[in-house]
Design a protein around this motif. Structure first.
Motif, PDB file in Angstrom:
ATOM      1  N   LEU A 117       4.551   1.377  -6.921  1.00 46.70           N
ATOM      2  CA  LEU A 117       3.336   0.574  -7.026  1.00 46.70           C
ATOM      3  C   LEU A 117       2.689   0.719  -8.407  1.00 46.70           C
ATOM      4  O   LEU A 117       2.172  -0.256  -8.967  1.00 46.70           O
ATOM      5  CB  LEU A 117       2.343   0.990  -5.934  1.00 46.70           C
ATOM      6  CG  LEU A 117       1.527  -0.145  -5.316  1.00 46.70           C
ATOM      7  CD1 LEU A 117       2.428  -1.228  -4.773  1.00 46.70           C
ATOM      8  CD2 LEU A 117       0.629   0.387  -4.201  1.00 46.70           C
ATOM      9  N   THR A 118       2.747   1.935  -8.977  1.00 48.20           N
ATOM     10  CA  THR A 118       2.188   2.151 -10.315  1.00 48.20           C
ATOM     11  C   THR A 118       2.941   1.332 -11.352  1.00 48.20           C
ATOM     12  O   THR A 118       2.346   0.702 -12.242  1.00 48.20           O
ATOM     13  CB  THR A 118       2.245   3.644 -10.682  1.00 48.20           C
ATOM     14  OG1 THR A 118       1.481   4.394  -9.719  1.00 48.20           O
ATOM     15  CG2 THR A 118       1.669   3.885 -12.073  1.00 48.20           C
ATOM     16  N   ARG A 121       0.853  -1.186   0.000  1.00 45.62           N
ATOM     17  CA  ARG A 121       0.000   0.000   0.000  1.00 45.62           C
ATOM     18  C   ARG A 121       0.890   1.237   0.000  1.00 45.62           C
ATOM     19  O   ARG A 121       1.930   1.283   0.692  1.00 45.62           O
ATOM     20  CB  ARG A 121      -0.898   0.009   1.238  1.00 45.62           C
ATOM     21  CG  ARG A 121      -1.783   1.248   1.374  1.00 45.62           C
ATOM     22  CD  ARG A 121      -2.552   1.190   2.682  1.00 45.62           C
ATOM     23  NE  ARG A 121      -3.110   2.490   3.055  1.00 45.62           N
ATOM     24  CZ  ARG A 121      -4.337   2.884   2.811  1.00 45.62           C
ATOM     25  NH1 ARG A 121      -5.169   2.088   2.181  1.00 45.62           N
ATOM     26  NH2 ARG A 121      -4.751   4.072   3.204  1.00 45.62           N
ATOM     27  N   VAL A 122       0.489   2.226  -0.780  1.00 45.21           N
ATOM     28  CA  VAL A 122       1.287   3.445  -0.900  1.00 45.21           C
ATOM     29  C   VAL A 122       1.488   4.080   0.475  1.00 45.21           C
ATOM     30  O   VAL A 122       0.546   4.277   1.240  1.00 45.21           O
ATOM     31  CB  VAL A 122       0.594   4.457  -1.846  1.00 45.21           C
ATOM     32  CG1 VAL A 122       1.292   5.817  -1.786  1.00 45.21           C
ATOM     33  CG2 VAL A 122       0.598   3.930  -3.280  1.00 45.21           C
ATOM     34  N   THR A 166       6.409   3.381  -2.471  1.00 47.22           N
ATOM     35  CA  THR A 166       6.073   4.674  -3.082  1.00 47.22           C
ATOM     36  C   THR A 166       4.993   4.487  -4.139  1.00 47.22           C
ATOM     37  O   THR A 166       4.777   3.378  -4.646  1.00 47.22           O
ATOM     38  CB  THR A 166       7.306   5.310  -3.725  1.00 47.22           C
ATOM     39  OG1 THR A 166       7.722   4.479  -4.827  1.00 47.22           O
ATOM     40  CG2 THR A 166       8.444   5.439  -2.720  1.00 47.22           C
ATOM     41  N   GLU A 167       4.322   5.579  -4.477  1.00 48.57           N
ATOM     42  CA  GLU A 167       3.291   5.519  -5.508  1.00 48.57           C
ATOM     43  C   GLU A 167       3.892   5.144  -6.854  1.00 48.57           C
ATOM     44  O   GLU A 167       3.297   4.372  -7.618  1.00 48.57           O
ATOM     45  CB  GLU A 167       2.573   6.857  -5.603  1.00 48.57           C
ATOM     46  CG  GLU A 167       1.391   6.838  -6.569  1.00 48.57           C
ATOM     47  CD  GLU A 167       0.528   8.070  -6.460  1.00 48.57           C
ATOM     48  OE1 GLU A 167      -0.452   8.145  -7.233  1.00 48.57           O
ATOM     49  OE2 GLU A 167       0.818   8.945  -5.632  1.00 48.57           O
TER      50      GLU A 167
END
Length: 484
Positions: free
Chosen positions: A44-45, A14-15, A40-41
């Motif tokens: 995860l992206t 989870r971010v 980090t976002e």
């Protein structure tokens, strides 16, 4: 896959939080951090894009669900869910895989279950709490059936059972399992594994296929074996339940703890004596010993599940039902406080106020005789003033001391305030979703119910249960609920 080792069942990313994982053996999982630095976002992206590409390009993967905010893919033995805002409050990836693959021989009762499954098509409910190993056992059953030459299919959403390639896995057709069932009935499998049977539609599909002659093995969430069978009540006609599910298997910590054999017979329920009380009774017996442990039947317009043994020394299920029915009948006549003692299966003592005894007995004993004939039990009516010292009524109205002989006392359980609408009596039970609870009035047992996913128990007005509950509320009795 970098986050998985041999003991990892699931990874949770989870971010803004450190990566977490569940690791261990079936039934003994621990949940902990697997990296100190938060996700980090950007990380995860990028990972989500790789997952999506791999699932669409690789022959080892496929996209199971793709909706705004949620994508679920199956890649090799991994089921991966990618959640995004606004569906989730933050981007999150959860990957789950089976940590063990078993064979039927790895379980207790293996020989008996093999013989039972091979004898003829059965209806089997594999039950247990989340993570107990239900799906793992279902996979083992599918493997055994395929080895024995049975045509085996699965119905899953998502398709994540790890089964032999001889077992074809189906998911929802056009968004409905009912359409999948229609298709399967065209090809007539010997057995279908249904993972999982959860909503009313699932139970109805399971029942339709079983009654059409297909052997069915359903995976059901339940905290006790009997709870799995109770989830059929109200969704399947009572008399058809043993045809739909004649075997219940309860799994705990990866092992089979209990197996029940389910049958119907016309008999007088245990604890009731009059021959004219004979009725269809579902008998739930211990598979190993053959000893009946529960009876399910209709009593006074309601379906009751009665345990036949209670090692704790408390009153039996039959006694609770008998007490409930005697109280209901007498309270419909008396104006004051009523208490009931069940002395043996065919005798009860009723304690009433001095002003009520003539009303309860009736002219020439006619009124109490009518009650005795309806319930099939001898009733001795006495006043509280005749009660031995130390066991008397504390005085006052019903709201002051209605629980003197109750199961656990008026203080047991959580006090709730029922909401009476035009059609239902609603008991708020937030936090107990899916649990089986006892509803009591000043400690006296009223009925047992399963809390809905909406966090409430709903009783239809006009039923015997609702009438008893409303009467208790009108008389100011404390309504409590106790986890069963």
């Amino acid at each position: 896959e970098e986050f998985f080792d041999e003991s990892t069942m699931s990874v949770h990313l989870r971010v803004g939080l450190e990566p977490m994982a569940k690791r261990g053996s079936v039934g003994e999982m621990t949940y902990g951090r697997i990296r100190e630095t938060p996700v980090t976002e950007e990380e995860l992206t990028s990972l989500a894009a790789d997952i999506d590409d791999s699932a669409r390009i690789s022959p080892d993967g496929f996209v199971e669900l793709d909706e705004p905010g949620m994508t679920i893919v199956q890649f090799r033995d991994l089921r991966i869910a990618v959640a995004r805002p606004p569906f989730a409050d933050a981007m999150e990836i959860t990957a789950v895989r089976p940590v063990v693959k078993t064979e039927l021989d790895d379980y207790a009762y293996a020989d008996e279950l093999r013989e039972r499954l091979a004898e003829r098509q059965r209806g089997v409910l594999i039950s247990g709490s989340p993570g107990a190993g239900k799906s793992t056992l279902a996979q083992a059953v599918a493997g055994y059936l395929a080895d024995e030459g049975f045509a085996v299919k699965t119905m899953e959403k998502p398709r994540d059972l790890q089964v032999d390639e001889r077992v074809t896995q189906y998911t929802e057709l056009g968004g409905r399992m009912a359409k999948t069932a229609d298709s399967l009935l065209m090809v007539r499998p010997d057995y279908t594994i249904y993972d999982e049977v959860r909503k009313t539609d699932d139970f109805e599909v399971f029942a339709d296929m079983r009654l059409a002659g297909v052997g069915m093995v359903g995976v059901v969430h339940a905290t006790r074996g009997i709870d799995a069978l109770q989830r059929l009540i109200g969704r399947v006609e009572l008399g058809l339940i043993p045809q739909v599910a004649d075997t219940v298997v309860y799994v705990e910590a990866g092992q089979i703890e209990t197996v029940y054999d389910v049958k119907t017979e016309v008999k007088v329920p245990q604890g009731l004596m009059e021959e004219d009380l004979a009725r269809p009774v579902i008998t739930v017996a211990d598979f190993e010993t053959g000893r009946p442990v529960y009876e399910i039947y209709t009593f006074n317009r309601q379906v009751v599940t009665v345990p036949l043994e209670d090692e704790s020394g408390r009153e039996s299920g039959t006694e609770r039902i008998a007490k409930q029915e005697v109280e209901r009948e007498i309270r419909a006549i008396a104006r004051g406080h009523v208490e009931v003692e069940i002395r043996d299966p065919d005798t009860a003592v009723v304690w009433v106020e001095d002003d009520d005894i003539s009303q309860v007995i009736g002219k020439g004993g006619g009124r109490i005789s009518d009650v005795e004939n309806r319930l099939g039990i001898d009733i001795d009516v006495r006043t509280f003033s005749d009660r031995p010292e130390g066991h008397g009524h504390a005085g006052g109205d019903a709201g002051e001391d209605s629980g003197a002989s109750g199961a656990g006392g008026a203080g047991a359980g959580e006090i709730v305030t029922p909401d009476i609408t035009s059609r239902h009596v609603l008991i708020p039970m937030e936090g107990y979703e899916g649990e089986t609870v006892e509803v009591r009035a000043d400690g006296e047992y009223l009925f047992t119910a399963t809390v809905s996913r909406g966090g409430e128990v709903q009783v239809s007005r006009g039923s015997a249960i609702a009438e008893e509950l409303e009467r208790a509320v009108d008389r100011g009795r404390a309504i409590t609920v106790v986890p069963s």
